[in-house]
Design a protein around this motif. Sequence first.
Motif, PDB file in Angstrom:
ATOM      1  N   VAL A  14       3.242  -1.271   0.198  1.00  0.00           N
ATOM      2  CA  VAL A  14       2.344  -1.374  -0.762  1.00  0.00           C
ATOM      3  C   VAL A  14       1.330  -0.371  -1.082  1.00  0.00           C
ATOM      4  O   VAL A  14       0.671  -0.963  -0.388  1.00  0.00           O
ATOM      5  CB  VAL A  14       3.329  -2.245  -1.409  1.00  0.00           C
ATOM      6  CG1 VAL A  14       2.441  -2.593  -2.837  1.00  0.00           C
ATOM      7  CG2 VAL A  14       3.810  -3.514  -1.252  1.00  0.00           C
ATOM      8  N   ALA A  15       1.383   1.076  -1.429  1.00  0.00           N
ATOM      9  CA  ALA A  15       0.609   1.432  -1.487  1.00  0.00           C
ATOM     10  C   ALA A  15      -0.129   1.545  -2.678  1.00  0.00           C
ATOM     11  O   ALA A  15       0.459   2.460  -3.884  1.00  0.00           O
ATOM     12  CB  ALA A  15       0.001   2.451  -1.409  1.00  0.00           C
ATOM     13  N   SER A  16      -1.169   2.095  -3.213  1.00  0.00           N
ATOM     14  CA  SER A  16      -1.946   2.423  -4.329  1.00  0.00           C
ATOM     15  C   SER A  16      -3.444   3.100  -4.529  1.00  0.00           C
ATOM     16  O   SER A  16      -3.983   2.723  -3.045  1.00  0.00           O
ATOM     17  CB  SER A  16      -2.445   1.288  -6.144  1.00  0.00           C
ATOM     18  OG  SER A  16      -2.474   1.658  -6.997  1.00  0.00           O
ATOM     19  N   ALA A  76      -5.976   5.471  -0.437  1.00  0.00           N
ATOM     20  CA  ALA A  76      -4.855   5.557  -1.215  1.00  0.00           C
ATOM     21  C   ALA A  76      -5.352   3.365  -0.489  1.00  0.00           C
ATOM     22  O   ALA A  76      -5.831   3.577   0.532  1.00  0.00           O
ATOM     23  CB  ALA A  76      -3.799   5.424  -1.046  1.00  0.00           C
ATOM     24  N   ILE A  77      -5.368   2.366  -0.750  1.00  0.00           N
ATOM     25  CA  ILE A  77      -5.010   0.950  -0.262  1.00  0.00           C
ATOM     26  C   ILE A  77      -3.484   0.893  -0.166  1.00  0.00           C
ATOM     27  O   ILE A  77      -2.921   1.256  -0.881  1.00  0.00           O
ATOM     28  CB  ILE A  77      -5.837   0.777  -1.536  1.00  0.00           C
ATOM     29  CG1 ILE A  77      -7.059   0.681  -1.949  1.00  0.00           C
ATOM     30  CG2 ILE A  77      -5.945  -0.928  -0.714  1.00  0.00           C
ATOM     31  CD1 ILE A  77      -8.095   0.398  -1.023  1.00  0.00           C
ATOM     32  N   ALA A  78      -3.377   0.376   0.859  1.00  0.00           N
ATOM     33  CA  ALA A  78      -2.098  -0.090   1.663  1.00  0.00           C
ATOM     34  C   ALA A  78      -2.195  -1.499   2.069  1.00  0.00           C
ATOM     35  O   ALA A  78      -3.007  -1.631   2.862  1.00  0.00           O
ATOM     36  CB  ALA A  78      -1.668   1.161   2.191  1.00  0.00           C
ATOM     37  N   VAL A  79      -0.807  -2.555   1.408  1.00  0.00           N
ATOM     38  CA  VAL A  79      -0.805  -3.354   2.001  1.00  0.00           C
ATOM     39  C   VAL A  79       0.010  -3.204   3.468  1.00  0.00           C
ATOM     40  O   VAL A  79       1.778  -2.909   3.194  1.00  0.00           O
ATOM     41  CB  VAL A  79      -0.712  -4.511   1.566  1.00  0.00           C
ATOM     42  CG1 VAL A  79      -0.583  -6.538   2.377  1.00  0.00           C
ATOM     43  CG2 VAL A  79      -2.030  -5.113   0.474  1.00  0.00           C
ATOM     44  N   ALA A  80       0.231  -4.219   4.096  1.00  0.00           N
ATOM     45  CA  ALA A  80       1.386  -3.479   5.304  1.00  0.00           C
ATOM     46  C   ALA A  80       1.523  -4.685   5.812  1.00  0.00           C
ATOM     47  O   ALA A  80       1.019  -5.545   6.996  1.00  0.00           O
ATOM     48  CB  ALA A  80       1.394  -2.300   6.635  1.00  0.00           C
ATOM     49  N   GLY A  81       3.337  -5.035   6.289  1.00  0.00           N
ATOM     50  CA  GLY A  81       3.663  -6.402   6.774  1.00  0.00           C
ATOM     51  C   GLY A  81       5.505  -6.237   7.334  1.00  0.00           C
ATOM     52  O   GLY A  81       5.554  -4.871   7.392  1.00  0.00           O
ATOM     53  N   THR A 135      -2.379  -4.789  -5.167  1.00  0.00           N
ATOM     54  CA  THR A 135      -2.389  -3.510  -5.039  1.00  0.00           C
ATOM     55  C   THR A 135      -3.215  -2.788  -5.792  1.00  0.00           C
ATOM     56  O   THR A 135      -3.895  -2.544  -5.646  1.00  0.00           O
ATOM     57  CB  THR A 135      -1.373  -2.423  -4.373  1.00  0.00           C
ATOM     58  OG1 THR A 135      -0.562  -4.262  -2.928  1.00  0.00           O
ATOM     59  CG2 THR A 135      -1.702  -1.824  -3.070  1.00  0.00           C
ATOM     60  N   VAL A 136      -2.435  -2.539  -6.335  1.00  0.00           N
ATOM     61  CA  VAL A 136      -3.162  -1.901  -8.093  1.00  0.00           C
ATOM     62  C   VAL A 136      -4.093  -2.622  -8.062  1.00  0.00           C
ATOM     63  O   VAL A 136      -5.553  -1.647  -8.703  1.00  0.00           O
ATOM     64  CB  VAL A 136      -2.376  -1.550  -9.041  1.00  0.00           C
ATOM     65  CG1 VAL A 136      -2.805  -0.861 -10.334  1.00  0.00           C
ATOM     66  CG2 VAL A 136      -0.855  -0.757  -8.714  1.00  0.00           C
ATOM     67  N   GLY A 137      -4.423  -4.013  -8.496  1.00  0.00           N
ATOM     68  CA  GLY A 137      -5.687  -4.280  -9.011  1.00  0.00           C
ATOM     69  C   GLY A 137      -6.603  -4.127  -7.854  1.00  0.00           C
ATOM     70  O   GLY A 137      -7.758  -4.017  -8.443  1.00  0.00           O
ATOM     71  N   THR A 138      -6.548  -4.237  -5.736  1.00  0.00           N
ATOM     72  CA  THR A 138      -7.288  -4.140  -5.285  1.00  0.00           C
ATOM     73  C   THR A 138      -7.932  -2.296  -5.476  1.00  0.00           C
ATOM     74  O   THR A 138      -9.186  -1.676  -5.692  1.00  0.00           O
ATOM     75  CB  THR A 138      -7.365  -4.164  -3.233  1.00  0.00           C
ATOM     76  OG1 THR A 138      -7.163  -5.406  -3.660  1.00  0.00           O
ATOM     77  CG2 THR A 138      -8.430  -3.557  -3.125  1.00  0.00           C
ATOM     78  N   ALA A 139      -6.938  -1.510  -5.391  1.00  0.00           N
ATOM     79  CA  ALA A 139      -7.503  -0.030  -6.063  1.00  0.00           C
ATOM     80  C   ALA A 139      -8.366   0.380  -7.030  1.00  0.00           C
ATOM     81  O   ALA A 139      -9.346   1.247  -7.038  1.00  0.00           O
ATOM     82  CB  ALA A 139      -6.106   0.994  -5.904  1.00  0.00           C
ATOM     83  N   ASN A 140      -7.995  -0.640  -8.087  1.00  0.00           N
ATOM     84  CA  ASN A 140      -9.117  -0.429  -9.671  1.00  0.00           C
ATOM     85  C   ASN A 140     -10.248  -0.552  -9.167  1.00  0.00           C
ATOM     86  O   ASN A 140     -11.558  -0.448  -9.480  1.00  0.00           O
ATOM     87  CB  ASN A 140      -8.646  -1.126 -10.078  1.00  0.00           C
ATOM     88  CG  ASN A 140      -8.066  -0.689 -11.405  1.00  0.00           C
ATOM     89  OD1 ASN A 140      -8.469   1.091 -11.861  1.00  0.00           O
ATOM     90  ND2 ASN A 140      -6.520  -0.674 -11.769  1.00  0.00           N
TER      91      ASN A 140
END
Lengths: 254, 254
Positions: free
Chosen positions: B201-203, B214-219, B237-242
């Motif tokens: 998931v990425a934002s 972009a910030i991305a979480v992968a698993g 993810t959106v929160g972290t991007a913010n």
Amino acid sequence: MTADVPLTTVARAFEILDSIRDRDGASVSELAEALDVPKSTVHDYVTTLARLGYLTNDGGEYDLSLAFLEHGTYARKNVAYADRVEPALEELAAETGEIVWYIVEEGGRGVYAGRGIGSDALQPYASIGTRSALHTIAGGKAILAALPDDRVDDIVAERGLERQTARTITTRDELEEARERIAERGYALNDGENIDGWRAVASPVVLEDRLYGAIAVAGPKNRLQGEYFEETLPELTVGTANEVRLQLRSLGLG
Amino acid sequence: MTADVPLTTVARAFEILDSIRDRDGASVSELAEALDVPKSTVHDYVTTLARLGYLTNDGGEYDLSLAFLEHGTYARKNVAYADRVEPALEELAAETGEIVWYIVEEGGRGVYAGRGIGSDALQPYASIGTRSALHTIAGGKAILAALPDDRVDDIVAERGLERQTARTITTRDELEEARERIAERGYALNDGENIDGWRAVASPVVLEDRLYGAIAVAGPKNRLQGEYFEETLPELTVGTANEVRLQLRSLGLG
DNA sequence: TCAGGCTGTCCGATTATTTCGGATACCATA
DNA sequence: TATGGTATCCGAAATAATCGGACAGCCTGA
């Protein structure tokens, strides 16, 4: 001005890259003035480097690209084996709470090649890739103690023993004394020789006569003192250096 | 063979560096044969690069030096601001237990510029500096959605939409559809489009019309599924991007 | 100990490339 | 629309890169 090498064009290209880094990005005119080279010449260089992907061009402002990161990560892995060392660094960082470094010698200087951050660690004064004079840091002294005399001669001849703080080793005699003590004990101490108020303990990683680098724990003087600094920490550091040695051996190195 | 640039000598120097990296270190003869260039010419290049400190020479075996690390770390900080982003990455990694990446666009490709490792993270398939095709990774798709249409046109024209797995986006129509959905939702999903069995998931991080990355979480697919994958993770993810956006703003960027 | 074959290194005339002033094009700002 | 600053392009002159060949060093095996 340009180094005395067979290919002056290549030397100039890297000189321009260095200059861009020093200036935190630069334009053609800026570089032309700084290096005293015609704008048209600088233009040839930066367009070449940009087209090769080593420079970014943001509206005439050139800066180093992340392509260096790709090469740098490769060197860290394949030349310094830092990725194999890092788990042990993290372990020691967790145990001590301080910053732990993996230092490697290159070109007579110490390169910070790997890092572990403990929970109490202060803002590190170095980052991955930073270079320091060997004689001013614990890891560097551990390396100097593990290197053969003639290599040390060459390094001192080339780089000197510049003073960093009031406590820095600045004479060959002091260095020799330190090397002997470090070789005997198996670890090096640093007490404000690089940065006032900072101390460090380091141990070299040697495998089958080949020196790979040194493990160093660094922290503020008020936390690194007494028996903890002079006995516990050295013991832990030597232990980690051994662990790293075994880890490298299991890779078929040495 | 050599790229069509003003300074062929510089292009050849970097060609040699690339070749050394590809071969994991190489000798003069090896390079001469591989590049079909006389040994004496190769010799000029490698001695120049070695004397400048960009190559190590271990008994005739040349390899990239850690000097690239110095430049790479600089680029990571000053071009990608990765060091400012990493605390937020670590936070998200701790929350999710997975690997978190900060992806930046450069030359039409996605560069892994920063990383946070969660406690359950599997062995990462990439490392700092690795480059991937934008359309195959979540972070890349988030970037493509945030870039203006004409930039996307250029990138697709230059890099194409190569297939990586059975699920990879390979047509411009699919990409356009994805871009719209991503722009609307504010995040991108990846379901095995780069590596089978991996999801992400990425934002994007956009500040005052400028796209930073972009910030991305992968698993693995078995952990990233259902509501967690489709709602909780996007939200985080959106929160972290913010958070990163605000962090960059506080630096006076944007 | 010596020969053979492999390296890396050095040399210098030829050749191809870089250089650099100047002309032009671009892009802000006033 | 003028102005001052850029980046970019061009091409002749000058310089630097090239490459074959000669040499040296180092293993390996006889």
